[in-house]
Design a protein around this motif. Structure first.
Motif: not given
Length: 173
Positions: A29-39
């Motif tokens: 849900l963090v607005p970013s160009e990259l998806s950090w959820a995969s970490l």
């Protein structure tokens, strides 16, 4: 009677899954160009196992889709994460016996690559669905673009040619 150590290990595993699920949701849900959820999903795959990674990814993507509203599109947007969870989980299972960094990197790269490919396919699916349902504005944009590209000031194959754009007639009654 069950072994209390085994029961404690199951509770720790469920607690770790819940923490990684919470991290997944927050990072998605963090607005970013990259998806950090995969970490969080990769951590779950390498630390706990493939089934837990799949559960964390599916539950996390479901919670993420609930923020946008549930519809048929939610299932389509959850499929890339399903592919990611399967590939990351199976790769982590194969690497688990001898976890070396050079063995983990191909699993991470392949799962991220397949996540991006699946997301692109979902975008293409919805891109064509949008074109089918909203053809009116696209036809108008195409007509103006064709006339603009045929401008005499530009170098193109249609210079000095009249471009006739056939637009469908819509019954707006």
């Amino acid at each position: 009677m069950k072994n209390p150590v085994f029961a404690r290990a199951k509770i720790y595993r469920i607690a770790l899954d819940a923490m990684l699920l919470a991290i997944f949701v927050v990072l998605s849900l963090v607005p970013s160009e990259l998806s950090w959820a995969s970490l969080a999903a990769l951590l779950c795959a390498f630390l706990v196992g493939p089934v837990d990674a799949l559960v964390v990814v599916l539950c996390g993507s479901f919670v993420e889709q609930m923020t946008y509203g549930l519809s048929f599109a939610s299932v389509i947007w959850m499929l890339p994460w399903l592919v990611f969870g399967l590939v990351a989980g199976l790769g982590a299972y194969l690497v688990r016996r001898n976890p070396k960094p050079w063995k983990m990197i191909p699993v991470i790269v392949l799962s991220e690559l397949l996540l991006n490919v699946a997301n692109t396919l979902a975008l293409l699916y919805f891109g064509y669905a949008v074109i089918d349902f909203q053809a009116g504005p696209l036809v108008v944009i195409g007509a103006f673009l064709a006339r603009h590209l045929a401008n005499k000031d530009r170098f193109n194959i249609n210079r000095d040619k009249n471009i006739n754009v056939v637009t469908p007639e819509f019954d707006h009654t």
